[in-house]
Motif scaffolding. Structure first.
Motif: not given
Length: 430
Positions: A140-166
């Motif tokens: 379903p569209r809502d399940i697919a979008l939520s899973a996709f967005s959550l999967a993007i957010g997960a590696p942001m803990y180790i994403n050096v670009v975003l780390f340097n922003q915070i």
């Protein structure tokens, strides 16, 4: 009027805004009205409000709008050239037999890409490929979008670009060593949660709804597109922007432009000058129309962000009074209260949470190595499931998903993830 009273009034309007959104209110109008209310209630001087709330934030957001434009164009070319339908068709051969496995593989690929990639342009470039694939196997569209967005957010803990922003809030924190250990574990926790989220909703997967869902987002496979033969080498086009960034540190705009032009050339849409120009004009016009509403929404959002930044100091006395001084209590409290990061709230460092960061840092009771991940956890909850995050806004528009459905899917799972990851913050840094 004291800062405390003003802060309480601001929080009351914020609560009213959340209620308005959950009832399905128009986001663009809501954020624009909130920008006005926070300017008035916060007693922002008129000339300051005009310049710092309504002018500068919108003008400074120009580069992000350009990324969105180029990302949208790339996505439109992938669809109209036949590349996206061809990839979906190949995936369907495996996905229709094991759609849950296909969905899990897609979210793992997404997380891998965004370990290094960042920005709305990259999200759009990847999303226009992976999201239709998820729909094509019956998710379903809502399940697919939520899973996709959550999967993007997960590696942001180790994403050096975003780390340097915070890191701008906590300059003494270091990327590497113990933080990297924490980041990898926190990423794994969120990815596991996404897998469990998909497993929980597995009974909603229905391949019979695939064509209708694809049609609703404009990614359906027409007869002409299905019949069109695409060279196999064209299948690497979607990852070219990411590769150019990872290997050569290219900015998203030249990377997206190169990938777009290669897509047009490889698929035979530039065999003649006339055909090439016609395809170019058609895809550009379609791409711009696709994101017209999104751009105006983002203008309203960034105006509210400007008002929130100006009023950030208003929250200092409240937070200084209520925040605990014990590391474990503070970590668990922020885990439970992580939803306060939503809507650029008091736990979102790129929103009203700038005040929280200033208060915690100013107390001198906690070092930067502890404070950065402490506030990163709720902030990444917002990055993963908040409707004020630019790429989530794009996703809602692209996938034709209601904001309340997106929030209902994401908030419960991210609340659990936040509590677990805040416990990890204490384990690694407390």
């Amino acid at each position: 009027m004291s800062s405390t009273i003003i802060a309480v009034l601001l929080l009351l309007t914020f609560a009213g805004f959340i209620y308005y959104i959950l009832k399905g209110g128009n986001l663009m109008i809501g954020f624009f009205v909130m920008a006005i209310l926070w300017s008035v209630i916060g007693m922002v001087p008129f000339t300051t409000a005009i310049q710092k709330v309504f002018a500068e934030p919108a003008l400074n957001y120009g580069p992000t709008i350009i990324y969105i434009v180029f990302g949208s164009w790339f996505g439109r070319v992938l669809v109209d050239s036949g590349i996206a339908p061809a990839i979906s068709e190949q995936t369907n051969k495996v996905g229709k037999k094991k759609p849950l496995l296909a969905a899990i593989l897609i979210i793992l690929v997404t997380a891998f890409i965004f370990v290094s990639a960042y920005g709305v342009g990259s999200v759009i470039a990847i999303g226009v490929i992976l999201l239709p694939i998820m729909l094509s196997v019956g998710i379903p569209r809502d399940i697919a979008l939520s899973a996709f967005s959550l999967a993007i957010g997960a590696p942001m803990y180790i994403n050096v670009v975003l780390f340097n922003q915070i890191k701008a809030f906590f300059p003494h924190a270091e990327y590497g060593g113990r933080y990297l250990q924490f980041g990898i574990v926190a990423t794994a926790v969120q990815l596991l949660a996404v897998v469990l989220f998909l497993f929980w909703h597995r009974k909603k997967i229905n391949p019979a709804n695939a064509e209708e869902n694809l049609r609703m987002i404009g990614a359906e496979n027409s007869d002409s597109t299905e019949a069109k033969k695409i060279p196999k080498i064209a299948f690497i086009i979607p990852i070219i922007p990411v590769l150019m960034n990872m290997l050569f540190k290219w900015d998203a705009i030249p990377a997206l432009t190169l990938a777009t032009l290669l897509a047009i050339a490889i698929t035979g849409n530039a065999k003649s000058y006339k055909k090439g120009v016609a395809f170019l004009n058609e895809t550009i016009q379609h791409a711009i129309s696709d994101i017209a509403g999104l751009i105006m929404f983002l203008m309203a959002l960034i105006m509210f962000s400007g008002a929130a930044s100006i009023n950030a100091e208003r929250f200092r006395p409240i937070f200084a009074t209520i925040l605990p001084h014990n590391h474990l209590v503070l970590a668990l409290a922020l885990g439970v209260l992580a939803p306060l990061a939503l809507f650029r709230g008091p736990l979102h460092v790129w929103g009203a949470g700038a005040a929280t960061a200033a208060v915690l840092s100013g107390t001198g009771l906690f070092n930067d190595a502890f404070l950065l991940p402490l506030l990163y956890v709720p902030t990444l909850m917002a990055v993963s499931t908040d409707i004020t995050q630019s790429w989530n806004v794009w996703g809602l528009d692209y996938m034709k998903v209601q904001s309340r459905d997106f929030l209902k899917n994401g908030i419960p799972i991210m609340l659990v993830v936040s509590i677990i990851n805040e416990a990890l913050v204490f384990y690694f840094f407390g």
